[in-house]
Write an enzyme that holds these catalytic residues in place. Structure first.
Site, PDB file in Angstrom:
ATOM      1  N   HIS A 109      47.562  49.466  35.381  1.00  0.00           N
ATOM      2  CA  HIS A 109      48.219  48.190  35.684  1.00  0.00           C
ATOM      3  C   HIS A 109      49.491  48.424  36.505  1.00  0.00           C
ATOM      4  O   HIS A 109      49.732  47.728  37.489  1.00  0.00           O
ATOM      5  CB  HIS A 109      48.640  47.478  34.384  1.00  0.00           C
ATOM      6  N   LYS A 164      39.481  37.611  24.133  1.00  0.00           N
ATOM      7  CA  LYS A 164      39.917  38.889  23.552  1.00  0.00           C
ATOM      8  C   LYS A 164      40.815  38.662  22.338  1.00  0.00           C
ATOM      9  O   LYS A 164      41.585  37.694  22.304  1.00  0.00           O
ATOM     10  CB  LYS A 164      40.701  39.708  24.589  1.00  0.00           C
ATOM     11  N   ARG A 180      38.568  47.668  39.060  1.00  0.00           N
ATOM     12  CA  ARG A 180      38.117  49.061  38.930  1.00  0.00           C
ATOM     13  C   ARG A 180      36.675  49.230  39.364  1.00  0.00           C
ATOM     14  O   ARG A 180      36.248  50.325  39.704  1.00  0.00           O
ATOM     15  CB  ARG A 180      38.258  49.542  37.478  1.00  0.00           C
ATOM     16  N   SER A 198      42.764  49.098  28.759  1.00  0.00           N
ATOM     17  CA  SER A 198      43.549  48.858  27.541  1.00  0.00           C
ATOM     18  C   SER A 198      42.685  49.025  26.299  1.00  0.00           C
ATOM     19  O   SER A 198      43.128  49.605  25.291  1.00  0.00           O
ATOM     20  CB  SER A 198      44.142  47.444  27.563  1.00  0.00           C
TER      21      SER A 198
HETATM   22  O1  PNS Z   1      43.794  41.120  31.596  1.00  0.00           O
HETATM   23  P1  PNS Z   1      42.847  39.960  31.461  1.00  0.00           P
HETATM   24  O2  PNS Z   1      42.343  39.863  30.043  1.00  0.00           O
HETATM   25  O3  PNS Z   1      41.762  39.980  32.491  1.00  0.00           O
HETATM   26  O4  PNS Z   1      43.725  38.647  31.737  1.00  0.00           O
HETATM   27  C1  PNS Z   1      43.124  37.383  31.649  1.00  0.00           C
HETATM   28  C2  PNS Z   1      44.201  36.300  31.778  1.00  0.00           C
HETATM   29  C3  PNS Z   1      45.225  36.423  30.652  1.00  0.00           C
HETATM   30  C4  PNS Z   1      44.893  36.428  33.115  1.00  0.00           C
HETATM   31  C5  PNS Z   1      43.454  34.919  31.710  1.00  0.00           C
HETATM   32  O5  PNS Z   1      42.745  34.829  30.500  1.00  0.00           O
HETATM   33  C6  PNS Z   1      44.417  33.745  31.844  1.00  0.00           C
HETATM   34  O6  PNS Z   1      44.783  33.390  32.942  1.00  0.00           O
HETATM   35  N1  PNS Z   1      44.840  33.168  30.689  1.00  0.00           N
HETATM   36  C7  PNS Z   1      45.748  32.038  30.675  1.00  0.00           C
HETATM   37  C8  PNS Z   1      44.983  30.727  30.372  1.00  0.00           C
HETATM   38  C9  PNS Z   1      44.211  30.283  31.592  1.00  0.00           C
HETATM   39  O7  PNS Z   1      44.769  29.949  32.619  1.00  0.00           O
HETATM   40  N2  PNS Z   1      42.882  30.276  31.453  1.00  0.00           N
HETATM   41  C10 PNS Z   1      41.975  29.923  32.544  1.00  0.00           C
HETATM   42  C11 PNS Z   1      41.697  31.146  33.405  1.00  0.00           C
HETATM   43  S1  PNS Z   1      40.712  30.765  34.809  1.00  0.00           S
END
Ligand code: PNS
Length: 162
Positions: free
Chosen positions: A19, A43, A92, A129
């Site tokens: 990251h 998650k 990745r 992670s």
């Molecule tokens: O590292 P990750 O798990 O790929 O991150 C995902 C994350 C946290 C960026 C995504 O779940 C997110 O944007 N969460 C905030 C809520 C939201 O906007 N959800 C709609 C995503 S299209």
């Protein structure tokens, strides 16, 4: 690009060297970068939001022009509030792409922002992670995979240095 701001979102549970590498490279493309630490509904987190933010701040403080903020609502709303120019994420491989495609299209619908993908550094390709947590959970040494504050936090949770 002038006066540009990128949002680097993620659950960062916890932030890894992969990251940090993507964030450093995003900063070479944009004047400012906000690392947006959010919730991924798919998650279950090991660290709570405050801790994930704290660890991301400790891991990025050396990068000029980078700040770290929690995001408890929609990422698209956060991007609009910050008047961001783009979302940046690391990829990745094809499994990441499959996860990211839907999110990037949804975020573009919601905010009008494009998601720019930065290819992960190949020497970090083994770092995720979830895998790092599993190594730590089983007593392995994670110091080569995460910044030092994260290694200490994982050792604290799983008892390696307790
Ligand atoms: O590292 P990750 O798990 O790929 O991150 C995902 C994350 C946290 C960026 C995504 O779940 C997110 O944007 N969460 C905030 C809520 C939201 O906007 N959800 C709609 C995503 S299209």
């Amino acid at each position: 690009m002038t006066a540009s701001l990128a949002i680097c979102p993620g659950s960062f549970d916890p932030i890894t060297l992969g990251h940090v590498d993507v964030i450093e490279r995003a900063r070479t493309l944009f004047e400012r970068v906000i690392v947006a630490v959010g919730y991924n509904a798919a998650k279950t987190s090991l660290f709570d939001l405050d801790m994930r933010v704290e660890l991301a701040r400790a891991s990025c403080h050396h990068i000029d022009g980078v700040s770290v903020e929690p995001v408890s609502g929609l990422l698209a709303d956060f991007c609009r509030q910050q008047e961001a120019n783009a979302i940046v994420k690391g990829l990745r491989g094809s499994a990441d792409f499959d996860d990211e495609l839907g999110m990037s299209l949804m975020n573009r619908k919601l905010s009008g922002l494009e998601t720019v993908f930065i290819m992960g550094e190949p020497s970090y390709n083994h770092i995720a992670s979830s895998l790092v947590k599993d190594v730590a959970r089983h007593g392995g040494d994670v110091s080569g995979f995460v910044p030092e504050p994260v290694a200490r936090a994982l050792d604290g949770v799983f008892g390696r240095r307790a």
